[in-house]
Design a protein around this motif. Structure first.
Motif, PDB file in Angstrom:
ATOM      1  N   GLU A   1       0.736  -1.043   0.003  1.00 44.27           N
ATOM      2  CA  GLU A   1       0.006  -0.072  -0.024  1.00 44.27           C
ATOM      3  C   GLU A   1       0.911   1.138  -0.065  1.00 44.27           C
ATOM      4  OE1 GLU A   1      -3.317   2.476  -0.521  1.00 44.27           O
ATOM      5  OE2 GLU A   1      -3.259   0.262  -0.508  1.00 44.27           O
ATOM      6  N   ALA A   2       1.825   1.459   0.817  1.00 41.29           N
ATOM      7  CA  ALA A   2       2.690   2.469   0.642  1.00 41.29           C
ATOM      8  C   ALA A   2       3.448   2.605  -0.739  1.00 41.29           C
ATOM      9  CB  ALA A   2       3.976   2.238   2.017  1.00 41.29           C
TER      10      ALA A   2
ATOM     11  N   ARG B   1       2.073   2.222  -3.265  1.00 38.76           N
ATOM     12  CA  ARG B   1       0.885   2.590  -4.216  1.00 38.76           C
ATOM     13  C   ARG B   1       0.744   4.130  -3.953  1.00 38.76           C
ATOM     14  NH1 ARG B   1      -2.883   1.294  -7.712  1.00 38.76           N
ATOM     15  NH2 ARG B   1      -4.600   2.590  -7.444  1.00 38.76           N
ATOM     16  N   LYS B   2       0.840   4.288  -2.528  1.00 35.71           N
ATOM     17  CA  LYS B   2       0.531   5.800  -2.132  1.00 35.71           C
ATOM     18  C   LYS B   2       1.693   6.409  -2.568  1.00 35.71           C
ATOM     19  CE  LYS B   2      -1.387   8.998   0.212  1.00 35.71           C
ATOM     20  NZ  LYS B   2      -0.166   9.985   0.185  1.00 35.71           N
ATOM     21  N   ARG B   3       2.975   6.003  -2.671  1.00 35.98           N
ATOM     22  CA  ARG B   3       3.975   7.012  -3.221  1.00 35.98           C
ATOM     23  C   ARG B   3       3.730   7.219  -4.656  1.00 35.98           C
ATOM     24  NH1 ARG B   3       9.120   7.117  -0.954  1.00 35.98           N
ATOM     25  NH2 ARG B   3       7.807   7.334   0.844  1.00 35.98           N
TER      26      ARG B   3
ATOM     27  N   GLN C   1       1.351   7.568  -6.282  1.00 35.18           N
ATOM     28  CA  GLN C   1       0.161   8.609  -6.297  1.00 35.18           C
ATOM     29  C   GLN C   1       0.764  10.169  -5.979  1.00 35.18           C
ATOM     30  OE1 GLN C   1      -2.718   6.876  -3.809  1.00 35.18           O
ATOM     31  NE2 GLN C   1      -3.926   6.216  -5.476  1.00 35.18           N
ATOM     32  N   ASP C   2       1.721  10.050  -4.824  1.00 31.14           N
ATOM     33  CA  ASP C   2       2.076  11.262  -4.475  1.00 31.14           C
ATOM     34  C   ASP C   2       3.035  11.876  -5.130  1.00 31.14           C
ATOM     35  OD1 ASP C   2       0.954  11.049  -2.130  1.00 31.14           O
ATOM     36  OD2 ASP C   2       2.524  10.291  -0.877  1.00 31.14           O
TER      37      ASP C   2
ATOM     38  N   SER D   1       8.315  13.767  -3.860  1.00 32.76           N
ATOM     39  CA  SER D   1       7.556  12.318  -3.692  1.00 32.76           C
ATOM     40  C   SER D   1       8.224  11.606  -4.745  1.00 32.76           C
ATOM     41  CB  SER D   1       6.224  12.511  -3.737  1.00 32.76           C
ATOM     42  OG  SER D   1       5.878  13.390  -2.477  1.00 32.76           O
TER      43      SER D   1
END
Length: 505
Positions: free
Chosen positions: A334-335, A337-339, A341-342, A350
Motif C-alpha cells: 500500500e505504501a 502505491r501511495k508513493r 500517487q504522491d 515524492s
C-alpha cells in the motif's frame, strides 16, 4: 530556475529543461490531436493546442514483429511501451485490466512471459502547425507553469497513428536465461511459428511441452476486444491462427488509434514571453522502477499467504515467521502505491523510494524454505512414449514418395489385352504424370511432393485409345492428418490408388 521550481510544487518537475525531442507512446482510446499528455501517468489532458490545420495522409504503413521476454506483468507493460503509472493502476487505461487478469491466471514466481508482439503503424493524422489555444496561453502567462501542467500536461499530441497491436503471450515455467537468449528478438518470430513458416515445428512444441506453456492474447485493433480483455487459447497453433486473422483484419481496415507522437510545448510558435517549462521524464522512469518493485511485493506476499493457508509449516515458530513477513509486506504494498500517487501530485518531493520497504530475496527465500510443501508422490509408472506425428498425433507436413494404381479387370479390347494406363495426380495447381504402361496396375516414384493436411488431391486414370482416350476413374480426397500405416488409399469400386507417405513435421 530554482525560484520557479520552489513555486511550482504541484506538477512542475525540476529535472532539467525539456530538450524539444518528441516521444512515441501507445495511444489511450480517448487520444485526440492537440490535447495535452501527462508522461508521468500516461493520462490525456485538455485541448491546449489548436487542432487545425491537419495533415490527413493515410497511405503507407509498417509491420513490426518481434519476441521479447518478461518476468512479470509490469515488465510486459514497460517493454510494450506503457508507463509505470499504468502498471500501478494509476490511470484508466484498459490495458491495466487485461494485465491484471493475466496476472491472476499465471501467478507463479517461476513464470516467464514470452511475448510475440505484432504491430502495424500507419501515418494517420498529424498537426502541421503548433499554436496554443487562447485559454491555455492565458493560464501559462497569468498563473504559471504549475497551473499550465495541471490542465495541459508536459506535452501535446502532435500526431495520432492508427493500426493495430497484437500481444501473443506464452506463460512458461522454469526457463533458463540461456534458452531465452537463444529464441529472443527477430529469431524468436520464426521459432514460435510466426511469419513465413506459419506454424510451430517439432522443436518448438517440445520446448512448450517441457515448460508447461499456457497461451493468451491481448490485442487492440483487428477485431473486437480491446485492451481490457484477455483470451486464453488452447495451443500455439490457435495463437498463430489468431495472429494471422489479426493481420488480415488490420490490413483490411479494422484499425484503431495505436500510437501518439507527443511533442513538448517548447516547439509552440506562440509561447508567452519568458515561459519556462520542464519535462517529467525522470518521474516516469521512477514510476517504471517502482511498478516493478510493487509487483515483486505482491507476488512475494501471495506466496507467503498461500503457504500459511495451506498449512505447510510444521512448527508454530515457522508459521509466525511467515505471518511477520506478511505483516511487513501488506503495508509495504500500500505504501508503494501511495508513493506513486504522491509522485504524480508532487514529483519534486515524492518521486523517491526513501522510507519504502521492498522484497529482500535471500530473506524471503529462507522464510519460504522453512515451510516447504511436501514433495509430490513418486510415480514409478514409465512415461508413455512420445506421440509420433502422423501415427498417433497430427502431422503438419507430408512427403509423398510413390503412387501405385490398380484398376478393375475387364475386357477393353477384342483380344483381351490389358489397358494402356495413363495416370496423373493433381493438387494445388500442380500436375504429376506417370509413364504410360500396358497393364491393370501401375506404380511410379514421386519427387518433391510435399502436402499439408487438408490439401485436395485427385488421381485421374485413363485408357489410351487410338482415337479418343477412355476415362476410367477419378479418385479424389483430402490429405488426412494421420496415416498410421504410412499409406493413403483412394478408392472407387475395385479401383484403388495408394500413395506412400512420410511425416516431415
Amino acid at each position: 530556475m530554482r525560484i520557479l521550481c520552489i513555486a511550482a510544487l504541484s506538477l512542475a518537475a525540476c529535472a532539467g529543461v525539456n530538450t524539444g525531442q518528441s516521444t512515441r507512446v501507445l495511444a489511450p482510446p480517448e487520444a485526440q490531436l492537440g490535447h495535452g499528455y501527462d508522461s508521468l501517468s500516461g493520462d490525456m489532458r485538455g485541448a491546449c493546442v489548436a487542432p487545425r490545420p491537419v495533415n490527413r495522409t493515410r497511405s503507407g504503413g509498417m509491420w513490426r514483429r518481434h519476441v521479447f521476454f518478461a518476468r512479470s506483468r509490469e515488465e510486459v507493460a514497460r517493454q510494450v511501451g506503457f508507463s509505470g503509472g499504468v502498471s500501478l493502476g494509476l490511470s484508466d487505461f484498459g490495458l491495466d485490466l487485461g494485465l491484471e487478469n493475466l496476472d491472476r491466471r499465471t501467478h507463479r514466481r517461476a513464470t516467464t512471459f514470452t511475448v510475440i508482439q505484432i504491430s502495424f503503424d500507419s501515418p494517420g493524422h498529424s498537426l502541421v502547425d503548433y499554436r496554443l489555444q487562447d485559454g491555455a496561453a492565458a493560464t501559462l502567462r497569468r498563473e504559471g507553469a504549475h497551473k499550465f501542467y495541471e490542465g495541459c500536461g508536459d506535452g501535446f499530441v502532435a500526431a495520432v497513428r492508427s493500426g493495430g497491436l497484437f500481444l501473443g503471450i506464452v506463460a512458461l515455467e522454469e526457463v533458463a536465461d540461456a534458452e531465452l537468449q537463444r529464441v529472443s528478438g527477430g529469431a524468436g518470430v520464426s521459432f514460435f511459428g510466426f511469419g513465413v513458416r506459419a506454424g510451430a515445428g517439432s522443436e518448438t512444441r517440445q520446448f512448450f511441452a517441457r515448460h508447461r506453456a499456457r497461451y493468451y492474447v491481448l490485442q487492440n485493433g483487428g477485431g473486437p476486444g480491446g485492451w481490457n480483455s484477455v483470451s486464453e487459447l488452447q495451443d500455439i497453433d490457435v495463437l498463430v491462427q489468431r495472429a494471422q486473422a489479426f493481420e488480415r483484419e488490420v490490413q483490411a481496415g479494422a484499425t484503431v488509434p495505436t500510437q501518439l507522437i507527443v511533442k513538448p510545448y517548447q516547439v509552440i510558435s506562440n509561447l508567452p514571453r519568458g515561459a519556462t517549462l520542464w519535462n517529467l521524464l525522470p518521474q516516469q522512469r521512477f514510476l517504471d522502477a517502482l511498478a516493478l518493485r510493487h509487483g515483486e511485493l505482491k507476488r512475494a506476499d501471495d506466496e507467503v499467504q498461500s503457504r500459511i493457508a495451506a498449512g505447510y509449516c510444521k512448527r508454530r515458530g515457522d508459521a509466525r515467521e511467515l505471518e511477520r513477513l506478511h505483516a511487513r509486506y501488506a503495508p509495504a504494498i500500500e505504501a508503494s502505491r501511495k508513493r506513486a500517487q504522491d509522485c504524480q501530485i508532487d514529483p519534486r518531493r515524492s518521486c523517491s523510494d526513501r522510507g519504502l520497504t521492498f522484497v529482500d530475496p535471500p530473506a524471503h527465500a529462507r522464510a519460504l524454505a522453512r515451510c516447504e510443501p511436501p514433495p509430490p508422490p513418486v510415480d514409478l509408472t514409465p512415461p508413455p512414449p512420445p506421440p509420433q506425428p502422423g501415427v498417433d498425433a497430427p502431422c503438419h507436413l507430408w512427403q509423398f514418395s510413390s503412387l501405385s494404381v490398380r484398376v478393375a479387370s475387364r475386357e477393353y479390347d477384342a483380344d483381351g489385352s490389358a489397358p494402356e494406363l495413363i495416370v496423373s495426380l493433381h493438387s494445388d495447381g500442380r500436375q504429376i504424370g506417370l509413364p504410360t504402361v500396358s497393364s491393370y496396375s501401375h506404380q511410379g516414384e514421386l519427387t518433391d511432393l510435399y502436402l499439408k493436411p487438408g490439401a485436395a488431391v485427385t488421381v485421374s486414370i485413363w485408357d489410351r485409345d487410338l482415337m479418343v482416350d477412355d476415362h476410367l476413374a477419378s479418385l479424389a480426397g483430402n490429405v488426412p492428418p494421420m496415416l498410421p500405416s504410412g499409406q493413403w488409399t483412394l478408392g472407387k469400386g475395385e479401383t484403388r490408388a495408394v500413395l506412400a507417405a512420410q511425416c516431415r513435421d
